[in-house]
Design a protein around this motif. Sequence first.
Motif, PDB file in Angstrom:
ATOM      1  N   ASP A 160       8.902 -23.462 -19.737  1.00 55.74           N
ATOM      2  CA  ASP A 160       8.205 -22.350 -19.082  1.00 55.74           C
ATOM      3  C   ASP A 160       6.978 -21.933 -19.883  1.00 55.74           C
ATOM      4  N   LEU A 161       6.152 -22.923 -20.235  1.00 53.59           N
ATOM      5  CA  LEU A 161       4.884 -22.687 -20.911  1.00 53.59           C
ATOM      6  C   LEU A 161       3.747 -23.169 -20.021  1.00 53.59           C
ATOM      7  N   PRO A 162       2.584 -22.545 -20.105  1.00 48.79           N
ATOM      8  CA  PRO A 162       1.450 -23.021 -19.302  1.00 48.79           C
ATOM      9  C   PRO A 162       0.931 -24.362 -19.833  1.00 48.79           C
ATOM     10  N   SER A 185      -1.236 -20.683 -11.286  1.00 48.42           N
ATOM     11  CA  SER A 185      -0.527 -19.728 -12.129  1.00 48.42           C
ATOM     12  C   SER A 185       0.613 -20.455 -12.835  1.00 48.42           C
ATOM     13  N   SER A 186       1.066 -19.857 -13.914  1.00 52.79           N
ATOM     14  CA  SER A 186       2.097 -20.492 -14.728  1.00 52.79           C
ATOM     15  C   SER A 186       3.014 -19.428 -15.315  1.00 52.79           C
ATOM     16  N   LYS A 187       4.261 -19.796 -15.480  1.00 52.38           N
ATOM     17  CA  LYS A 187       5.222 -18.910 -16.136  1.00 52.38           C
ATOM     18  C   LYS A 187       5.226 -19.180 -17.629  1.00 52.38           C
ATOM     19  N   GLU A 211       3.861 -14.132 -16.167  1.00 54.34           N
ATOM     20  CA  GLU A 211       3.167 -15.038 -15.257  1.00 54.34           C
ATOM     21  C   GLU A 211       1.700 -14.936 -15.616  1.00 54.34           C
ATOM     22  N   LEU A 212       1.070 -16.084 -15.818  1.00 53.74           N
ATOM     23  CA  LEU A 212      -0.347 -16.127 -16.142  1.00 53.74           C
ATOM     24  C   LEU A 212      -1.100 -16.672 -14.945  1.00 53.74           C
TER      25      LEU A 212
END
Length: 148
Positions: free
Chosen positions: A85-87, A59-61, A52-53
């Motif tokens: 599931d990329l930012p 936020s993004s997975k 998780e970023l």
Amino acid sequence: MKLTIETPINRSAKEVWNGFTEKLFLKLSPPFPKLKLNRFDGCKVGDEVHLELDFGIYSSKWTSYIVEQAETESEIYFIDTAEKDLPFPLKKWKHHHRIKKVDENSCIIIDDIDYYTSSKILDTIIYPGMWAQFAYRSPVYKKFFEKD
């Protein structure tokens, strides 16, 4: 878009390969975005890495899959890919982690990355940030592997 960063290391390729662990992965994380590691299986085919970023405002997975790993006479490598599931704005990711053998006591770590967004213009716009994220790794690799 292609991004390649090379870091010479005064350790054998085998020693460096054995150091590609969760501990190294966490040390390689730059200060921004903040990273939370939810899963780290390793660097062999079938392994997964789930992150998780935290970018502050959102936020993004990120889920990467290890799709290839091998050792040849000249290098040890593994490849992780992601297509979901990329930012934002990433759409596709391929990271070829290469440990190129120089001699018995030295090697070069090569981060060889291909990334894609929705356009070549956007790929180019984000290049400096992507470069900075991976250039950050060079001194971390050196400190991690060349301690003693």
